[in-house]
Design a protein around this motif. Structure first.
Motif, mmCIF file in Angstrom:
data_model
loop_
_atom_site.group_PDB
_atom_site.id
_atom_site.type_symbol
_atom_site.label_atom_id
_atom_site.label_comp_id
_atom_site.label_asym_id
_atom_site.label_seq_id
_atom_site.Cartn_x
_atom_site.Cartn_y
_atom_site.Cartn_z
ATOM 1 N N THR A 142 0.865 -1.183 0.000
ATOM 2 C CA THR A 142 0.000 0.000 0.000
ATOM 3 C C THR A 142 0.902 1.233 0.000
ATOM 4 O O THR A 142 1.699 1.429 0.924
ATOM 5 C CB THR A 142 -0.913 0.017 1.231
ATOM 6 N N VAL A 143 0.779 2.053 -1.048
ATOM 7 C CA VAL A 143 1.660 3.212 -1.210
ATOM 8 C C VAL A 143 0.870 4.485 -0.924
ATOM 9 O O VAL A 143 -0.210 4.697 -1.479
ATOM 10 C CB VAL A 143 2.258 3.258 -2.630
ATOM 11 N N VAL A 144 1.409 5.331 -0.049
ATOM 12 C CA VAL A 144 0.763 6.580 0.340
ATOM 13 C C VAL A 144 1.748 7.728 0.129
ATOM 14 O O VAL A 144 2.892 7.659 0.600
ATOM 15 C CB VAL A 144 0.306 6.546 1.817
ATOM 16 N N ILE B 276 5.261 6.543 1.467
ATOM 17 C CA ILE B 276 5.159 5.535 2.514
ATOM 18 C C ILE B 276 4.729 4.212 1.891
ATOM 19 O O ILE B 276 3.761 4.165 1.118
ATOM 20 C CB ILE B 276 4.158 5.967 3.602
ATOM 21 N N TYR B 277 5.460 3.158 2.206
ATOM 22 C CA TYR B 277 5.137 1.808 1.755
ATOM 23 C C TYR B 277 4.680 1.009 2.971
ATOM 24 O O TYR B 277 5.470 0.761 3.884
ATOM 25 C CB TYR B 277 6.353 1.142 1.119
ATOM 26 N N GLN B 278 3.408 0.619 2.996
ATOM 27 C CA GLN B 278 2.854 -0.143 4.112
ATOM 28 C C GLN B 278 2.822 -1.622 3.742
ATOM 29 O O GLN B 278 2.227 -2.006 2.742
ATOM 30 C CB GLN B 278 1.445 0.343 4.441
ATOM 31 N N TYR B 279 3.458 -2.454 4.550
ATOM 32 C CA TYR B 279 3.539 -3.884 4.296
ATOM 33 C C TYR B 279 2.669 -4.675 5.275
ATOM 34 O O TYR B 279 1.651 -5.251 4.904
ATOM 35 C CB TYR B 279 4.983 -4.374 4.411
ATOM 36 N N ILE B 280 3.115 -4.741 6.520
ATOM 37 C CA ILE B 280 2.419 -5.524 7.539
ATOM 38 C C ILE B 280 1.536 -4.567 8.343
ATOM 39 O O ILE B 280 2.027 -3.740 9.119
ATOM 40 C CB ILE B 280 3.423 -6.242 8.461
ATOM 41 N N HIS B 281 0.238 -4.651 8.123
ATOM 42 C CA HIS B 281 -0.698 -3.754 8.811
ATOM 43 C C HIS B 281 -2.101 -4.323 8.665
ATOM 44 O O HIS B 281 -2.309 -5.352 8.008
ATOM 45 C CB HIS B 281 -0.608 -2.326 8.262
ATOM 46 N N GLU B 282 -3.075 -3.666 9.265
ATOM 47 C CA GLU B 282 -4.414 -4.239 9.344
ATOM 48 C C GLU B 282 -5.062 -4.440 7.976
ATOM 49 O O GLU B 282 -5.941 -5.302 7.822
ATOM 50 C CB GLU B 282 -5.310 -3.374 10.229
ATOM 51 N N GLY C 220 6.632 -1.109 7.836
ATOM 52 C CA GLY C 220 6.690 -0.503 6.514
ATOM 53 C C GLY C 220 7.894 0.407 6.425
ATOM 54 O O GLY C 220 8.772 0.391 7.292
ATOM 55 N N LEU C 221 7.940 1.207 5.380
ATOM 56 C CA LEU C 221 9.084 2.102 5.226
ATOM 57 C C LEU C 221 8.663 3.404 4.559
ATOM 58 O O LEU C 221 7.590 3.496 3.953
ATOM 59 C CB LEU C 221 10.208 1.417 4.440
ATOM 60 N N THR C 222 9.530 4.397 4.699
ATOM 61 C CA THR C 222 9.288 5.728 4.152
ATOM 62 C C THR C 222 10.518 6.174 3.372
ATOM 63 O O THR C 222 11.644 6.054 3.867
ATOM 64 C CB THR C 222 8.994 6.732 5.281
ATOM 65 N N PHE D 191 -2.809 1.952 11.709
ATOM 66 C CA PHE D 191 -1.731 2.856 11.314
ATOM 67 C C PHE D 191 -2.046 4.299 11.710
ATOM 68 O O PHE D 191 -1.147 5.073 12.038
ATOM 69 C CB PHE D 191 -1.511 2.766 9.799
ATOM 70 N N THR D 192 -3.319 4.671 11.693
ATOM 71 C CA THR D 192 -3.700 6.061 11.959
ATOM 72 C C THR D 192 -3.942 6.337 13.442
ATOM 73 O O THR D 192 -4.316 7.455 13.806
ATOM 74 C CB THR D 192 -4.972 6.419 11.174
#
Length: 276
Positions: free
Chosen positions: A146-148, A161-167, A178-180, A264-265
């Protein structure tokens, strides 16, 4: 494996620079073909690094875990920040290029790591948290995350922001990862800043130029402190602390959280006027 005890904000505000670094900074994570681990008592997170050769390096267990194997009661997230590498989990090979992420389930017994090319070693950054259930071992390529896009050039915080392991991504018990990546000309991460008392966080700064540094800010919003980090160093961020940074050049960092929830939020925003 190094053990770090939890530190209260009352203690932390009395620390000089060297004490702050001893408690919260993790140096030499990517020191070679042997695992480096720091066990923090904040949510019992394990933070590790490994730079293997082309020969497989097996994940051992440790006396501090009091378990029959490393992932008996834990889950593990791995992001590669180097050359192509392979992780073998219970006989299945997973190929990771730079910025790919692998989630390893609780109950995985045999895990090994190797680089695909001896001239370009993989550089594996590892985060492990306690787990109460089993979720599927899952490989997520950077392009499938998931890219933000956040921030702006005007605020010097344009970032991806690259979200990998999240809800809403790879499923886990409590690990969020994830990473930024900051755009050229941007230097600020996580500003305006926040805290989240429900979970701790760890930052791992990478792709920091040799002649650059990152000034990482921590502490209670009314009692902020900073440390100066170079490439491939990590910071333990307690639940009571802000976690933000500014670099002398753009850079990237991996963020990982463990604790009470995976949203995440979920954060308690701190207004600029309240920072001290």
């Amino acid at each position: 494996m190094q053990i770090r005890q939890a530190t209260s904000p009352r203690e932390a505000k009395t620390f000089d620079t060297e004490q702050l670094r001893q408690e919260f900074l993790i140096e030499n994570l990517m020191s070679g073909p042997a695992f480096t681990w720091v066990y923090t008592h904040y949510d019992r997170m394990l933070i590790g690094g490994l730079v293997p050769g082309t020969a497989a390096v097996t994940l051992p267990t440790y006396d501090a875990l009091k378990s029959n194997f490393f992932l008996q009661r834990r889950e593990l997230g791995v992001i590669n920040v180097g050359g192509k590498g392979v992780i073998t989990a219970d006989g299945t090979d997973y190929s990771l290029e730079k910025l790919d992420c692998l989630y390893l389930s609780r109950g995985t017994k045999d895990v090994s790591f190797r680089s695909s090319d001896g001239s370009q070693s993989a550089r594996f950054y590892l985060i492990s948290t306690p787990a109460h259930a089993e979720h599927p071992t899952t490989l997520m390529k950077a392009k499938d995350s998931t890219v933000v896009e956040l921030g702006s050039k005007e605020a010097c915080n344009e970032r991806t922001i690259y979200q990998y392991i999240h809800e809403n991504g790879v499923k886990s018990c409590q690990l969020v990862m994830g990473l930024t990546v900051l755009a050229p000309g941007s230097i600020w991460n996580t500003m305006p800043c926040h805290t989240h008392d429900r979970r701790m966080e760890a930052y791992f700064y990478y792709d920091v130029a040799e002649d650059a540094r990152v000034f990482h800010f921590m502490g209670e919003p009314s009692e902020t402190r900073h440390m100066v980090l170079k490439n491939e160093e990590a910071i333990i961020s307690p639940p009571w602390s802000i976690h933000s940074g500014a670099g002398t050049k753009n850079y990237s960092f991996i963020w990982a959280m463990g604790g009470e929830n995976q949203s995440f939020t979920d954060m308690d925003a701190v207004a600029m006027k309240d920072l001290r």
